[in-house]
Design a protein around this motif. Structure first.
Motif: not given
Lengths: 374, 307
Positions: A3, A7, A10-11, A14, A87-88, A91-93, A95-98, A100
């Motif tokens: 997954d 993801f 896709k990123r 985009s 950038n990840d 930007s905190g992405f 962190r969002n993964k961890l 999550a």
């Protein structure tokens, strides 16, 4: 992890950077293909004097078109990976993964896998465009019975190992600018070392034999010139003659002959030996002259040096005694075996690439696993 | 961090910290921290700057690893998406709309984008932001978007570090109402830290007081309210002279301003005024307050009320 990879892909798709990074291989493919076409043009008659090399121009142009990406892609890859992954981080992405609940190993390897897929896509697009240009505009394409594709994979793997380094380094370091600067310098250094430390993968013992013969030859030539001073000067002095025609060439051949005496030679040669920096140079020379590349280079250097001296001396006086003396040294040089077959080159570079990949991936993971994310 | 999956909802603790320690280099940031967060509670972390609150939240969310001890999390569903958090900054892409930020978070959690996305946008009051990039949002809107991102996946635990920091009064009110709604309507367990203790006291049901990396006290909001302590504040023309008067009455006064003295307890007004007059001090005002969160904290760690 599937997954997460989905993801990430896709990123990547985009992101505007994706289209830039796919556009550049098209551009570089056209440039490399055009250089390949140039290799097959009549202009190359002027540059390539070796008859063996002339026969292999189709092979050389195909190799050039396929592998040319290795000169510029590391720098492009360094910037893309460090900007995208960096950038990840900022930007905190990440962190969002961890937060999550994704495991660090899943996050780490999903980045490595997706960035590798991106790198493979780049080299594929590049190769297709370059070969297409060569097929359409060139005289012929020679894949050496399909073996060229295997050779093409060597710089591809080496490039992928660099992508591992850039990704792992970006994930392991806290500051965003550091990986960008480091990766760009690293990529640039690899290209530079490839140019400055040629012959790094050739056997040291053979290299030393060449050096010994070359130095003896040079000393003997100088001795001959002292014993046989010019009697009928045409030019006012040697400097005037050299400036007039051959100065740059003589300097160049001298430089090649005395490569080990360059100040940074041992440093660059060590780096050339342990890194993948020499792929293009080593394979390129082996393609032009599949055997004894090194002998050819060294004897050509020496021969040219002698020719320069002969031309100069002939402008003054008779040099009949010098030629036979020089030919003896050239015979001696040509007897030294330094054949590096493709299989050996493949093994050398694939093993190096594998070892470095393990170091980058493993080292990066060890740091990232324990890293404090702020 | 250990993760435990529990089947069926129960009244147990969502997260349990046992002897947690953390160092940055040679500096010890947290030492032997132990407490548990009951399910459905709003758990406030109170401490000075540098006390270790943010580090504790980073450990709870998996951003960092403990050097000592362990953190056990128990949730009823899958670990993926069971925790939402804003630690220091809302993790959002400023070059994307609110909706796109949420779409990415759905993808991050491996979820399909469905109507719940629009419900979530409406829930945090960002349904009408359209294609406006998050970078152009006010601080309050960004914070609400951060909370929305954290809420994707219906988390059982929400960890919020200073969620009202830097917000104007309207923003603070918006975030507070949102958190109350989450706690009351969705039953989400919230761990929250804030410097604004008066704001925290309007939300929290439980507290952990942290000082120099250690938990010095845990208490429920009810326990703090029932601490029963009263404080008096006296405004007068000579604070130096009134100190012995109050000490004579059995209090332990301290000067808190040029014309103000404070002490624990409540003095009889007429006795205080006449005794002070006899000592040559004129009292202009006497105020009495019950113990609040701020006082409770200061009572625990000492110093002034500037947390």
């Amino acid at each position: 992890m599937f997954d997460l990879i989905k993801f990430e892909l896709k990123r990547i798709k985009s992101s505007p950077l994706f289209y830039v990074v796919l556009g550049l291989p098209v551009l570089f493919g056209v440039i490399s293909g055009t250089i390949g076409v140039f290799y097959q043009s009549s202009m190359m008659e002027y540059f390539i004097v070796d008859p063996i090399a002339k026969d292999k121009l189709a092979l050389m142009s195909t190799w050039s078109a396929l592998s040319g990406f290795y000169t510029i892609f590391p720098i492009m890859g360094a910037l893309y990976v460090t900007l995208f992954v960096g950038n990840d981080m900022s930007s905190g992405f990440l962190r969002n993964k961890l937060i999550a609940g994704h495991k660090r190993s899943e996050i780490y390897f999903s980045y490595l896998i997706t960035q590798t897929l991106m790198a493979l896509l780049e080299v594929l697009v590049y190769a297709l465009v370059a070969i297409l240009v060569l097929v359409i505009c060139g005289k012929s394409v020679d894949f050496d019975g399909g073996r060229m594709f295997i050779r093409y994979l060597v710089p591809v793997f080496a490039y992928v190992s660099m992508i591992f380094l850039f990704t792992a380094f970006t994930l392991a370091v806290r500051k965003r600018a550091l990986p960008i600067v480091f990766s760009a310098i690293f990529a640039f250094s690899i290209s530079s070392i490839g140019l400055f430390a040629t012959f790094g993968n050739y056997p040291v013992s053979q290299y030393n034999k060449f050096l010994s013969v070359s130095e003896r030859a040079k000393a003997d030539i100088n001795l001959y010139l002292e014993d046989n001073p010019p009697s009928q000067p045409v030019y006012a002095d040697e400097d005037e003659y050299m400036e007039d025609e051959y100065e740059e060439d003589v300097d160049f051949y001298f430089e090649q002959l005395l490569t080990p005496n360059k100040p940074f030679y041992y440093v660059t040669r060590t780096l050339y030996t342990v890194t993948d920096a020499g792929i293009l140079m080593d394979y390129g020379m082996s393609i032009l002259d599949t055997a004894s590349t090194y002998n050819e280079e060294m004897t050509t250097s020496l021969r040219n040096y002698v020719e320069m001296e002969e031309s100069y001396l002939m402008a003054y006086s008779d040099v009949s005694g010098l030629s036979s003396k020089i030919n003896g040294y050239i015979d001696e040089l040509e007897k030294i075996e330094t054949t590096v077959p493709f299989k050996t080159l493949d093994a050398i570079y694939l093993v190096k690439t594998f070892i470095w990949s393990c170091i980058w991936i493993g080292g990066g993971f060890l740091i990232f696993r324990k890293k404090n994310i702020f | 961090m250990e993760f435990e999956q529990k089947s069926g909802a129960s009244a147990e603790d969502v997260i349990v910290l046992s002897g947690v320690g953390k160092k940055y280099g040679k500096s010890t940031v947290l030492k032997d921290v132990s407490f548990s967060v009951p399910k459905g509670s709003v758990y406030g972390l109170v401490g000075r700057n540098g006390a270790g609150k943010t580090t504790l939240m980073r450990l709870m969310t998996g951003l960092q690893n403990c050097d000592e001890g362990k953190i056990t999390m128990s949730v009823t569903g899958d670990r993926i998406g069971s925790v939402g958090a804003i630690v220091e900054l809302a993790s959002i892409y400023t070059n994307m709309s609110a909706r796109d930020n949420l779409v990415f978070q759905y993808m991050n959690l491996g979820r399909k984008v469905d109507e719940s996305l629009d419900e979530l946008l409406a829930f945090v009051g960002l349904a009408d932001t359209g294609k406006k990039h998050a970078g152009k949002f006010s601080l309050g809107m960004r914070q609400r978007l951060g909370i929305a991102v954290a809420l994707v996946g219906d988390p059982e635990l929400l960890v919020l570090d200073e969620p009202v920091n830097g917000l104007d009064p309207q923003g603070i009110l918006e975030v507070r109402n949102l958190l109350l709604k989450l706690s009351r309507e969705k039953g989400i367990t919230i761990v929250i830290s804030s410097h604004i203790l008066s704001e925290l006291s309007k939300l929290a049901t439980h507290y952990a007081f942290i000082e120099e990396g250690r938990v010095v006290k845990t208490a429920t909001a009810h326990e703090i309210e029932n601490a029963g302590k009263k404080f008096s504040r006296v405004t007068c023309d000579d604070t130096e002279k009134i100190l012995p008067v109050l000490e004579g009455m059995g209090f332990e006064p301290r000067i808190i301003a040029q014309d103000k003295v404070e002490f624990e307890g409540e003095a009889k007004l007429t006795t205080l005024v006449t005794t002070a007059l006899d000592a040559g001090v004129e009292i202009s005002k006497v105020e009495t307050e019950e113990t609040d969160l701020e006082r409770f904290f200061v009572g625990l760690v000492g110093g002034d009320t500037n947390v």
